[in-house]
Design an enzyme around this catalytic site. Sequence first.
Site, PDB file in Angstrom:
ATOM      1  NE  ARG B  41      -3.602   2.336   2.553  1.00  0.00           N
ATOM      2  CZ  ARG B  41      -3.262   3.510   3.083  1.00  0.00           C
ATOM      3  NH1 ARG B  41      -2.089   3.658   3.665  1.00  0.00           N
ATOM      4  NH2 ARG B  41      -4.092   4.534   3.030  1.00  0.00           N
ATOM      5  CB  SER B 110     -11.644  -1.233   3.757  1.00  0.00           C
ATOM      6  OG  SER B 110     -10.279  -1.495   3.591  1.00  0.00           O
ATOM      7  CE  LYS B 139      -7.172   3.221   4.446  1.00  0.00           C
ATOM      8  NZ  LYS B 139      -8.398   3.972   4.212  1.00  0.00           N
TER       9      LYS B 139
END
Lengths: 214, 214
Positions: B41, B110, B139
């Site tokens: 990511r 998610s 995040k």
Amino acid sequence: MRNVNLSLYLVLDPDMCGGAQGMIDTARAAAQNGATLVQLRAPHWKKRALVECGRALKAALAPLGVPLIINDHADVCLACDADGLHVGQEDLPAPDARRIIGEHRILGLSVSNARQLAEVDPALVDHLGIGPIFSTATKTDAAAELGIEGFAALAAHKPCPVVAIGSVKARLAQPLIAAGADGLAVVSAICGRPDPGAAARELAEAIEAARRGL
Amino acid sequence: MRNVNLSLYLVLDPDMCGGAQGMIDTARAAAQNGATLVQLRAPHWKKRALVECGRALKAALAPLGVPLIINDHADVCLACDADGLHVGQEDLPAPDARRIIGEHRILGLSVSNARQLAEVDPALVDHLGIGPIFSTATKTDAAAELGIEGFAALAAHKPCPVVAIGSVKARLAQPLIAAGADGLAVVSAICGRPDPGAAARELAEAIEAARRGL
């Protein structure tokens, strides 16, 4: 499909157009007035928004016979069944991009210098965007400007059709077409203009006049 | 392949790990010490860098039998032949993601609330990341934190296996496994630690102990 009319290539900007609906309205008006190709480029958008906007653009442009190209994201290109993909030098390598989008979709590539031009494989790539002709506020990570002469020097060795991009305006149609451009790619010359259709018409007529004058 | 061991799911962070080589070293050390799944990511990276890093990660992880998941980009997943894709609520819709990556690759999604959970189609999606358990600096666009109780309330209705994510640490293994987690997903509990292998080992042992205690 892979040999498309590159004459007037509109690259959409979501900020200049005022969001998704503004891009759709701008694309339709431009396509009705001489734009021959439209690219969805919204580098800061998430993919769900890109897919939704891409599908709406395709629905607006397909009846007008104008292909839709997606910038950078081969997966978004597939998800909205767009006509093609455009990649830059830091995006997916051309062999990977071609493998993912398949043989029938259009693949365009950005090129800014002679080294990048020499690496182009015309069996994979259908056309090039060569630029920036002049520096631009639209693309902050762009390379140094080429000017008309720098563009001509690259276009002289083009292995496939090329469009000129980067602060391109109607009055540049004549010198760019004379320098080897198969079309002009524009952002701010159409996006955000009070009348995007009229702006597209003016550009299309300037390109047509430049071709007659060759 | 689509039914994977979710016990200890490492989500790499390029800044915490110190770039591509740091991510590769961290992933290898974690996989040698109990990590069962690794996700690449790097939302601010261009795709060429993602593809190169993804290929190197796959080469490092495949001999260890640990699958590689790519965050967000289905095209990067295909380009580096990763084992799966993870999407968020604003990324590619699950039907499009599944169509693009094919039937044999892993698809994770998610989920942050009951509405999103109710929309999950377990015929398309293989597992869920439920979070954030606690708020996180990793995040910045994450939803409100769930806490252990909020996680338990969602996990009670899970249509497929779930991992807990969001400031998850070894001492949370027991309550999260008891609350229905099939595994823990971690970023800062491994990335950037002085000894990522030891950190992974501690987490893996805490998860194993939590399972024995059930």
